[in-house]
Design a protein around this motif. Sequence first.
Motif, PDB file in Angstrom:
ATOM      1  N   GLU A  17     156.143  -4.700 -11.737  1.00 45.29           N
ATOM      2  CA  GLU A  17     155.282  -5.336 -12.730  1.00 45.29           C
ATOM      3  C   GLU A  17     154.909  -4.443 -13.913  1.00 45.29           C
ATOM      4  N   GLY A  18     155.224  -3.145 -13.817  1.00 47.81           N
ATOM      5  CA  GLY A  18     154.901  -2.234 -14.905  1.00 47.81           C
ATOM      6  C   GLY A  18     153.694  -1.372 -14.596  1.00 47.81           C
ATOM      7  N   ALA A  19     153.591  -0.260 -15.324  1.00 51.75           N
ATOM      8  CA  ALA A  19     152.520   0.705 -15.070  1.00 51.75           C
ATOM      9  C   ALA A  19     151.135   0.109 -15.299  1.00 51.75           C
ATOM     10  N   ASP A  20     151.005  -0.752 -16.292  1.00 49.37           N
ATOM     11  CA  ASP A  20     149.694  -1.323 -16.606  1.00 49.37           C
ATOM     12  C   ASP A  20     149.196  -2.253 -15.503  1.00 49.37           C
ATOM     13  N   ALA A  21     150.100  -2.718 -14.662  1.00 46.05           N
ATOM     14  CA  ALA A  21     149.702  -3.647 -13.598  1.00 46.05           C
ATOM     15  C   ALA A  21     149.046  -2.932 -12.424  1.00 46.05           C
ATOM     16  N   LEU A  22     149.177  -1.625 -12.362  1.00 44.03           N
ATOM     17  CA  LEU A  22     148.627  -0.886 -11.229  1.00 44.03           C
ATOM     18  C   LEU A  22     147.122  -0.682 -11.395  1.00 44.03           C
ATOM     19  N   SER A  23     146.361  -1.280 -10.508  1.00 45.00           N
ATOM     20  CA  SER A  23     144.918  -1.092 -10.466  1.00 45.00           C
ATOM     21  C   SER A  23     144.502  -1.060  -9.003  1.00 45.00           C
ATOM     22  N   MET A  24     143.301  -0.588  -8.752  1.00 43.57           N
ATOM     23  CA  MET A  24     142.823  -0.533  -7.375  1.00 43.57           C
ATOM     24  C   MET A  24     142.749  -1.945  -6.795  1.00 43.57           C
ATOM     25  N   ARG A  25     142.319  -2.896  -7.605  1.00 46.12           N
ATOM     26  CA  ARG A  25     142.201  -4.276  -7.114  1.00 46.12           C
ATOM     27  C   ARG A  25     143.560  -4.884  -6.810  1.00 46.12           C
ATOM     28  N   THR A  26     144.515  -4.687  -7.721  1.00 49.11           N
ATOM     29  CA  THR A  26     145.860  -5.232  -7.500  1.00 49.11           C
ATOM     30  C   THR A  26     146.501  -4.622  -6.259  1.00 49.11           C
ATOM     31  N   LEU A  27     146.332  -3.326  -6.104  1.00 49.96           N
ATOM     32  CA  LEU A  27     146.905  -2.645  -4.943  1.00 49.96           C
ATOM     33  C   LEU A  27     146.259  -3.133  -3.662  1.00 49.96           C
ATOM     34  N   ALA A  28     144.947  -3.302  -3.657  1.00 50.02           N
ATOM     35  CA  ALA A  28     144.252  -3.782  -2.461  1.00 50.02           C
ATOM     36  C   ALA A  28     144.736  -5.184  -2.086  1.00 50.02           C
ATOM     37  N   GLN A  29     144.930  -6.028  -3.094  1.00 51.38           N
ATOM     38  CA  GLN A  29     145.420  -7.383  -2.824  1.00 51.38           C
ATOM     39  C   GLN A  29     146.817  -7.356  -2.234  1.00 51.38           C
ATOM     40  N   ARG A  30     147.664  -6.491  -2.770  1.00 51.95           N
ATOM     41  CA  ARG A  30     149.042  -6.398  -2.255  1.00 51.95           C
ATOM     42  C   ARG A  30     149.048  -5.902  -0.808  1.00 51.95           C
ATOM     43  N   GLY A  32     146.606  -6.353   1.278  1.00 48.54           N
ATOM     44  CA  GLY A  32     145.814  -7.225   2.129  1.00 48.54           C
ATOM     45  C   GLY A  32     144.578  -6.542   2.674  1.00 48.54           C
ATOM     46  N   SER A  33     143.988  -5.693   1.849  1.00 46.97           N
ATOM     47  CA  SER A  33     142.794  -4.963   2.273  1.00 46.97           C
ATOM     48  C   SER A  33     141.767  -4.992   1.151  1.00 46.97           C
ATOM     49  N   GLY A  34     140.657  -4.316   1.366  1.00 52.18           N
ATOM     50  CA  GLY A  34     139.640  -4.224   0.331  1.00 52.18           C
ATOM     51  C   GLY A  34     139.787  -2.934  -0.452  1.00 52.18           C
ATOM     52  N   THR A  35     139.171  -2.893  -1.632  1.00 52.78           N
ATOM     53  CA  THR A  35     139.251  -1.674  -2.445  1.00 52.78           C
ATOM     54  C   THR A  35     138.541  -0.507  -1.772  1.00 52.78           C
ATOM     55  N   ALA A  36     137.582  -0.795  -0.896  1.00 53.98           N
ATOM     56  CA  ALA A  36     136.869   0.285  -0.199  1.00 53.98           C
ATOM     57  C   ALA A  36     137.835   1.150   0.597  1.00 53.98           C
TER      58      ALA A  36
END
Length: 207
Positions: A17-30, A32-36
Amino acid sequence: MPLERIVSTALQIVDEEGADALSMRTLAQRLGSGTATLYRHFDNRTALVAHVVDRMFGAVELNGDELRAMGWQQALRTVAHTMFEALARHRNAARLIVEEIPLGPNAMALREHCLAALLDSGFPPRLAAHAFAILARYVLGFAIQVSGHGGGQLDDARLSAVFQSVDPALFPATVTVAGSMPVPIEDEFSFGLELLLSGLAHLRDDA
């Protein structure tokens, strides 16, 4: 959750998806966990990016002793081509390196090997530092160009046809070299790298 899985998934997001797509929220969703869960490993996105970048450097398997035995020119040539190929495999991730100077263990080891090869070959410390810095920037610059290469409206075959069809009265020099244009980006990289190494050799000899 294992750190390896987190970093691998983060790199996958960047690849897809590109470098700009990487965020803590996006990664947590991928994942299947929480950002914590992520914040137990990383203080922020910058720390996450550092791990992703170092993972790419970890894919570059180069032996320090073998590099030093090659001589500085072949060592830097090998490192440059290997890094270029590694970044080309993760085209979107190359832009992450622009955000921070790589300081992870794999990046530090690669830097150490290159600097040692230069110092062993008679480069003064300041010139060795500059030589490695310009090599790294050179590779990164081309890797970023590769990430966008081919995204234009014309492919190489059509560009070649354009160059060969220009008015020779207006663009005689272009017509003369049209058969060799456009230059493939991989050839540009190799050609420029040899110029860089040649220039460094002259600087070392003059030092």
